[in-house]
Write a protein that holds these residues in place. Structure first.
Motif, PDB file in Angstrom:
ATOM      1  N   SER A  37     -11.789  30.900  -0.494  1.00 40.54           N
ATOM      2  CA  SER A  37     -10.439  31.235  -0.045  1.00 40.54           C
ATOM      3  C   SER A  37     -10.540  32.352   0.980  1.00 40.54           C
ATOM      4  O   SER A  37     -11.153  33.390   0.716  1.00 40.54           O
ATOM      5  N   GLU A  38      -9.951  32.148   2.144  1.00 40.70           N
ATOM      6  CA  GLU A  38     -10.040  33.144   3.203  1.00 40.70           C
ATOM      7  C   GLU A  38      -9.029  34.268   3.032  1.00 40.70           C
ATOM      8  O   GLU A  38      -9.087  35.277   3.736  1.00 40.70           O
ATOM      9  N   ILE A  39      -8.077  34.083   2.112  1.00 42.25           N
ATOM     10  CA  ILE A  39      -7.124  35.150   1.798  1.00 42.25           C
ATOM     11  C   ILE A  39      -7.019  35.267   0.288  1.00 42.25           C
ATOM     12  O   ILE A  39      -7.474  34.387  -0.448  1.00 42.25           O
ATOM     13  N   GLY A  40      -6.459  36.342  -0.177  1.00 46.67           N
ATOM     14  CA  GLY A  40      -6.258  36.516  -1.602  1.00 46.67           C
ATOM     15  C   GLY A  40      -4.878  36.044  -2.028  1.00 46.67           C
ATOM     16  O   GLY A  40      -3.945  36.019  -1.223  1.00 46.67           O
ATOM     17  N   GLY A  41      -4.766  35.663  -3.301  1.00 47.28           N
ATOM     18  CA  GLY A  41      -3.469  35.230  -3.815  1.00 47.28           C
ATOM     19  C   GLY A  41      -3.607  34.531  -5.158  1.00 47.28           C
ATOM     20  O   GLY A  41      -4.709  34.173  -5.585  1.00 47.28           O
ATOM     21  N   VAL A  42      -2.469  34.323  -5.780  1.00 46.91           N
ATOM     22  CA  VAL A  42      -2.432  33.641  -7.073  1.00 46.91           C
ATOM     23  C   VAL A  42      -2.431  32.128  -6.849  1.00 46.91           C
ATOM     24  O   VAL A  42      -1.707  31.622  -5.982  1.00 46.91           O
ATOM     25  N   ARG A  51      -3.372  25.403  -3.798  1.00 45.97           N
ATOM     26  CA  ARG A  51      -2.350  26.166  -3.069  1.00 45.97           C
ATOM     27  C   ARG A  51      -2.186  27.535  -3.698  1.00 45.97           C
ATOM     28  O   ARG A  51      -2.113  27.671  -4.922  1.00 45.97           O
ATOM     29  N   LEU A  52      -2.112  28.547  -2.820  1.00 49.20           N
ATOM     30  CA  LEU A  52      -1.930  29.918  -3.272  1.00 49.20           C
ATOM     31  C   LEU A  52      -0.492  30.367  -3.019  1.00 49.20           C
ATOM     32  O   LEU A  52       0.250  29.753  -2.239  1.00 49.20           O
ATOM     33  N   GLN A  97      -4.688  31.869 -11.696  1.00 54.15           N
ATOM     34  CA  GLN A  97      -5.772  32.815 -11.450  1.00 54.15           C
ATOM     35  C   GLN A  97      -5.560  33.535 -10.132  1.00 54.15           C
ATOM     36  O   GLN A  97      -5.109  32.951  -9.151  1.00 54.15           O
ATOM     37  N   LEU A  98      -5.871  34.843 -10.128  1.00 53.50           N
ATOM     38  CA  LEU A  98      -5.808  35.610  -8.896  1.00 53.50           C
ATOM     39  C   LEU A  98      -7.109  35.407  -8.140  1.00 53.50           C
ATOM     40  O   LEU A  98      -8.178  35.814  -8.592  1.00 53.50           O
TER      41      LEU A  98
END
Length: 361
Positions: A73-78, A98-99, A182-183
């Motif tokens: 994942s190139e970005i963080g998120g749930v 999907r985040l 999950q984060l």
């Protein structure tokens, strides 16, 4: 008187000497006659023949996927939802997860609003600058701010698109590392995938054999997990360098998996036929004697063993090619060589023949 007695003694000694010599000769002749003759050593022989031999290299390797990747994942998120599971075939660009995109959506709207304000400001400044009502530096500063805002909008849109983790190529999901809720951190691995259609096997081939291997040569490929089945394969690449430590060359074999039966990680057996010699001189490998300086065999001639040095060529199965030292029709010892020395008397039994069939030569 003394002289007469001495003469008599000499005559008696002369008469006894032939008698003693005759007895010693008779004993020596009897000893020679009773000395036993050396027993012939039983050995098994085979004829030197002519035939075709195919040079082959057999090796083992672990099957690999040419294209495999850890999808991050190139970005963080749930993680809000999952779009693929392990073992599932996916297409390039298909959404795997999907985040949460709410924050990135807000940032995009904010950047777009600011961009619209600067566009209006730029249009007004264009009119004012033409009438020389504003300074050049004010005019150019607004142009610079407008370009910066455009870049910020593009970056916000890109970040929003990265809220969907997508497949980088067509392939099979080999492992799912995330769960819903999950984060997911930046650059954290979410999935592992591989393209099962392009499988490779890597061989380390001795330098001598590698010289005859070329791209496009066919390879007999088999997997231990699929007994009795073979799959089309061919040499794809041959390394241009030799590994100095091992004296080997890396060979990459492309394996056709159109049947979809093969998987990365399978233990594989590969057999490459790289040369064929017609009318080669052949002997069984069991005839070879390896010495410190050369390789030799025992040849049986007139029921006696003679050691002959040979120069070898290719090996195939139970046979080995002889380049120098032997001619077709000769008999070589294939069993019992350990008891032989040069000139030993032998009792030769033909290989694969009944035990009573003794070769008379």
């Amino acid at each position: 008187m003394k002289t007469a007695a001495f003469v008599s003694l000499l005559l008696l000694s002369a008469a006894a000497t032939p008698l003693l010599s005759g007895c010693a000769g008779e004993a020596q002749s009897k000893s020679t006659a009773e000395k036993p003759k050396a027993e012939a050593i039983p050995v098994e022989i085979a004829a030197v023949v002519q035939g075709d031999i195919t040079a082959r290299y057999a090796g083992t390797a672990v099957l690999e996927a040419e294209r495999e990747a850890k999808v991050v994942s190139e970005i963080g998120g749930v993680v809000l939802s999952l779009g693929a599971e392990e073992g599932q075939f996916v297409r390039k660009g298909q959404v795997l997860a999907r985040l949460d995109a709410e924050r990135h959506g807000v940032l995009l709207r904010q950047a777009e609003t600011e961009l619209e304000r600067l566009k209006h400001q730029d249009a007004r400044n264009e009119s004012l600058f033409q009438r020389q009502l504003i300074a050049r530096n004010t005019y150019e500063q607004n142009k610079s701010d407008l370009a910066t805002r455009k870049a910020e909008v593009d970056l916000a849109r890109l970040s929003l698109s990265k809220c969907a983790v997508v497949a980088p190529f067509d392939g099979v999901i080999t492992r799912r590392r995330v769960k819903e809720g999950q984060l997911l951190k930046v650059n954290e691995v979410a999935f592992e995938m591989a393209d099962f259609r392009e499988l490779k096997a890597r061989l380390r081939v001795p330098e001598r054999a590698s010289a005859a291997l070329k791209p496009g040569q066919l390879v007999d490929y088999r997997a231990d997990a699929l007994p009795g089945q073979s799959f089309p394969a061919e040499i794809e690449r041959v390394s241009p360098v030799v590994d100095a430590a091992s004296g080997t060359v890396d060979i990459v074999v492309a394996v056709d998996n159109s049947s979809a039966k093969l998987r990365p990680g399978l233990f594989s057996r590969l057999d490459v036929a790289y040369d064929n010699v017609a009318g080669a001189i052949l002997i069984p490998k069991t005839a070879l004697l390896s010495g410190d300086r050369d390789t030799s065999v025992f040849v049986v001639r007139d029921n006696k063993a003679q050691r002959v040095a040979v120069k070898l060529g290719y090996e195939s199965g139970r046979n080995v090619q002889v380049l120098q030292g032997l001619s077709p029709g000769a008999d070589v010892v294939v069993a019992g060589q350990g008891a032989l020395t040069e000139g030993s008397e032998v009792q030769a039994l033909r290989a694969n023949a009944p035990a009573e069939a003794v070769a008379k030569r």
